[in-house]
Design an enzyme around this catalytic site. Structure first.
Site, short mmCIF file in Angstrom:
data_model
loop_
_atom_site.label_atom_id
_atom_site.label_comp_id
_atom_site.label_asym_id
_atom_site.label_seq_id
_atom_site.Cartn_x
_atom_site.Cartn_y
_atom_site.Cartn_z
N ASP A 129 28.27 -4.11 17.64
CA ASP A 129 27.52 -5.18 18.47
C ASP A 129 27.45 -4.47 19.96
O ASP A 129 27.19 -5.36 20.72
CB ASP A 129 28.01 -6.58 18.41
CG ASP A 129 29.23 -6.57 18.73
OD1 ASP A 129 30.01 -5.61 18.99
OD2 ASP A 129 29.86 -7.71 18.77
N ARG A 162 28.42 -17.83 -11.75
CA ARG A 162 28.84 -18.63 -10.53
C ARG A 162 28.01 -18.52 -9.53
O ARG A 162 27.48 -17.38 -9.21
CB ARG A 162 30.56 -18.10 -10.37
CG ARG A 162 31.18 -18.69 -11.39
CD ARG A 162 32.69 -18.27 -10.97
NE ARG A 162 33.60 -18.78 -12.03
CZ ARG A 162 34.60 -18.26 -12.23
NH1 ARG A 162 35.30 -17.31 -11.59
NH2 ARG A 162 35.61 -18.79 -13.13
N ARG A 171 31.15 -11.42 14.79
CA ARG A 171 31.04 -12.85 15.56
C ARG A 171 29.81 -13.39 15.87
O ARG A 171 29.48 -14.40 16.07
CB ARG A 171 32.09 -12.37 16.83
CG ARG A 171 33.57 -12.11 16.61
CD ARG A 171 34.17 -11.79 17.79
NE ARG A 171 34.24 -13.21 18.55
CZ ARG A 171 35.32 -13.92 18.36
NH1 ARG A 171 36.26 -13.77 17.58
NH2 ARG A 171 35.25 -15.12 18.82
N GLU A 222 31.10 -14.30 9.65
CA GLU A 222 32.16 -15.27 10.19
C GLU A 222 31.38 -16.09 11.37
O GLU A 222 31.77 -17.37 11.62
CB GLU A 222 33.30 -14.68 10.67
CG GLU A 222 32.99 -13.74 11.77
CD GLU A 222 34.32 -13.20 12.11
OE1 GLU A 222 35.39 -13.44 11.81
OE2 GLU A 222 34.06 -12.35 13.07
O1 F6P Z 1 36.81 -6.02 15.63
C1 F6P Z 1 35.99 -7.00 15.98
C2 F6P Z 1 36.30 -8.20 14.72
O2 F6P Z 1 36.34 -7.54 13.74
C3 F6P Z 1 35.66 -9.44 14.79
O3 F6P Z 1 34.49 -9.40 13.87
C4 F6P Z 1 36.50 -10.56 14.28
O4 F6P Z 1 36.26 -11.90 14.83
C5 F6P Z 1 37.77 -9.99 15.05
O5 F6P Z 1 37.78 -8.69 15.12
C6 F6P Z 1 39.08 -10.37 14.39
O6 F6P Z 1 40.04 -9.66 14.67
P1 F6P Z 1 41.72 -9.96 15.14
O7 F6P Z 1 41.78 -11.04 13.87
O8 F6P Z 1 42.39 -8.91 14.89
O9 F6P Z 1 41.52 -10.65 16.36
#
Ligand code: F6P
Length: 342
Positions: A129, A162, A171, A222
């Site tokens: 991103d 299922r 993110r 997520e």
């Molecule tokens: O590297 C980016 C990322 O993969 C995001 O997509 C994710 O939210 C985050 O890292 C989570 O990483 P950590 O749990 O290591 O902080």
């Protein structure tokens, strides 16, 4: 002989070691000696380092993670942060830094330019991103894992009739979810760029059932936000040094909402760190090798405060100021893929 300091920060990605190897080996050819700072900006602040000669980067091309370790340390959250970095660079006679990381790690490199510190950024994040580059190190490898996971989920989904939900990272941008969903044949794709309604997901599943499709596979980023919620679903509300909460759990949220409405089981798989781990794909190894060599080239041309980027098949130097602080969302021209087979 010049000296480069290399550091790796943020969430790791497969391919970082290939970039380190390339910087060290290509640098060596051009009379630039390398040292590695450990655990991202923490190692630069605390003067934790290890020498990186060609012999130290032998045999790491195919290994995921980072041999230097990583952290989400933000030197600008520490009153003496910049002074400590300056001191470390003087003590180690470093001429310039190469920072390998995502937006947060590279934003520190950019801010340091106004303190006279010369740095070049290399973009790595499986989220893919970062603006002004078509690809970041790690995306291709993570996509491979997600595709494989969807292939494997298909067998249980159709055998047991299922609804299976696969939650992946991403993110603010849905590159992993969309491209993984297309590559792995997910039936419903949910991305951060478009808020979704569980009612619409339910309708899509019923439509499939009317077409005698007795299973459905949903891939969800997520960061995808249900319309009914004020904000994204958060796993840990505590914010890190760069102001981010830890996302996670939206897959389970959807499952809970669907459970009462469906007569067949709804189950969730969260791919979590499995998608960030393991061997880098061939594309990531090639990209990382090109980025590493490009960083050395830019340094030889005295171009600092820039980031290596790939646009089409060409490697370019783009200004860090222009690349950072703006998430690169899915190109609008690709959004048709979300509902292509609905
Ligand atoms: O590297 C980016 C990322 O993969 C995001 O997509 C994710 O939210 C985050 O890292 C989570 O990483 P950590 O749990 O290591 O902080």
């Amino acid at each position: 002989m010049q000296r480069v300091g290399i550091l790796t920060g943020g969430g790791d990605s497969p391919g970082i070691n290939a970039a380190i190897r390339s910087i060290v080996r290509f640098g060596y050819r051009h009379n630039i000696a390398a040292i590695g700072f450990l655990e991202g900006w923490k190692g630069v602040m605390e003067n934790l380092s290890r020498p990186l000669g060609p012999e130290n980067v032998s045999g790491i091309l195919h290994i995921g993670g980072t041999i230097l370790g990583s952290s989400r340390t933000n030197p600008f959250k520490n009153e003496q942060g910049v002074d400590r970095i300056t001191k470390t660079l003087e003590q180690n006679a470093i001429d310039f830094l190469v920072a390998i990381g995502g937006d947060d790690t590279l934003s520190v490199a950019h801010k340091l330019a106004s303190y006279g510190i010369q740095a070049i950024g290399i973009p790595q994040t499986i989220d893919n991103d970062i603006a002004l580059t078509d690809y970041c190190i790690g995306f291709s490898s993570a996509l491979g894992v997600i595709t494989d996971a969807l292939d494997r989920l298909h067998t249980t989904a159709f055998s047991h009739h299922r609804i299976l939900i696969l939650e992946v990272m991403g993110r603010d941008a849905g590159w992993l979810s969309l491209m993984g969903g297309v590559a792995g044949g997910a039936d419903i794709i949910l991305i951060p760029e478009q808020d979704f309604s569980v009612a619409a997901v339910h309708r899509q599943i019923l439509n499939r059932q009317a077409r005698k499709k007795h299973f459905s596979i949903i891939i969800i980023a997520e960061g995808a936000k249900p319309e009914k919620l004020e904000s994204q679903v958060v796993n840990e509300a505590e914010i890190d040094a760069f102001g981010h909460v830890r996302l996670g759990g939206v897959g389970q949220y959807v499952a809970n909402q669907l459970a009462d409405k469906m007569r067949i089981p709804v189950r969730v798989t969260n791919l979590a760190y499995l998608q960030r781990g393991g061997r880098p794909s061939p594309s990531d190894r090639i990209l990382a090798t090109r980025f590493g060599a490009a960083a050395i080239e830019f340094a030889l041309e005295r171009r600092f405060d820039v980031m290596t980027a790939i646009q089409g098949t060409t490697i370019k130097a783009v200004s860090l100021a222009e690349a950072l602080g703006k998430q690169r969302h899915i190109d609008p021209g690709l959004l048709y893929l979300v509902n292509l087979f609905e």
